[in-house]
Design a protein around this motif. Sequence first.
Motif, short mmCIF file in Angstrom:
data_model
loop_
_atom_site.label_atom_id
_atom_site.label_comp_id
_atom_site.label_asym_id
_atom_site.label_seq_id
_atom_site.Cartn_x
_atom_site.Cartn_y
_atom_site.Cartn_z
N VAL A 35 0.83 -1.20 0.00
CA VAL A 35 0.00 0.00 0.00
C VAL A 35 0.87 1.26 0.00
N ALA A 36 1.88 1.26 0.85
CA ALA A 36 2.74 2.44 1.00
C ALA A 36 3.42 2.83 -0.30
N MET A 37 3.92 1.83 -1.03
CA MET A 37 4.64 2.13 -2.25
C MET A 37 3.75 2.80 -3.29
N CYS A 38 2.44 2.56 -3.20
CA CYS A 38 1.49 3.18 -4.13
C CYS A 38 1.01 4.54 -3.65
N VAL A 39 0.53 4.60 -2.40
CA VAL A 39 -0.05 5.86 -1.92
C VAL A 39 1.00 6.94 -1.73
N ASN A 40 2.22 6.55 -1.35
CA ASN A 40 3.27 7.56 -1.21
C ASN A 40 3.64 8.20 -2.54
N ASP A 41 3.41 7.47 -3.63
CA ASP A 41 3.65 8.05 -4.95
C ASP A 41 2.57 9.06 -5.33
N ILE A 42 1.31 8.71 -5.07
CA ILE A 42 0.25 9.61 -5.55
C ILE A 42 0.14 10.88 -4.72
N ILE A 43 0.59 10.85 -3.47
CA ILE A 43 0.54 12.10 -2.68
C ILE A 43 1.56 13.11 -3.18
#
Length: 347
Positions: free
Chosen positions: A89-97
């Motif tokens: 999850v982190a690897m995805c959401v940290n990108d979109i923020i």
Amino acid sequence: MNNSHSESYAAAGVDVTAGYEAVNRIKPLVESTYIPGVMGTLGGFGGLFAPDTAGMQKPVLVSGTDGVGTKLKIAFLMDKHDTVGIDCVAMCVNDIICSGAMPMFFLDYLAVGKNVPSRIESIVSGVTEGCRQAGCALIGGETAEMPGFYPEDEYDLAGFSVGLVDEAKMIDGSTLQEGDLLIGLSSNGVHSNGFSLVRKVLGLDNRKALEIRISELGHTLGEELLRPTHIYVRAIRCLRQHGVDVKAVSHITGGGLYENVPRMMKEGLTARIRKASFPVPPIFEIIQRSGDIPQRDMYNTFNMGIGLVIAIPKDQIGHALDILTRAGEQSYVIGDVIKGEAGVELV
């Protein structure tokens, strides 16, 4: 689905009944992530979400996808599977923020050699924990049993997230200027990058090596390496809610500071980062020492203790640091924006 069973498929190594048991186990976990906007429930052919675009002039969807990578090998050896989902999850959401979008929902893809419902439950518990930390909903996914393709005790885990932001409030680095300051937010160790190198230099091919307690770390090597990737969604949300002008954001993943920071800079400007301005966690010193790795390569592979870099105006630095502290983040002023074409300079 109680009457769904195929002896022939089972003989080929695929147990559909185990799949149904896994779904029953994870259903309450998935539902614990539901937020306003979720439609339907687990079991449909598509995940449904109705975004709230009230007050937005031009809503923009921002998506990100990633996997956990060879960090999974550590989870296999340790037989510990409840944290790698947070990494996913982190690897995805940290990108979109990095674009200023707040994640709305997440979907995962789990491919296994053998469907062991208790293990799938453990893996998905990490995914749902990551979603709760990011404030997004797990609205669907796929579990594929693939005997003969993956070993029975191994699997792969990937996913993607979609976020929403008003175009006028996107973070794109367009207002960056000389003199802006750079804040670095602490990482949670190695996160989920560079594990092929980590495993090679530390000789991690058996569980015994991971169970060694290292005084510098205060725990075992396996415990250190399985620390999940930190999720920075709340930090960015808090900064923006309190009026901080977040001009640019960079998620420090594979390629380290050298590759990722230039991605947030605009032409003619360079990020000057002072390595002495933040502490390097002991795990990186252990990796560097064990593999006799040049310092340049370390900063070009690992996050070295900084998981997110944010650019803000100089006159907002005190306000921003106070907000980050209250949000539970450990952060440092690590540099500034200067004129130049290099994109990033580490001094």
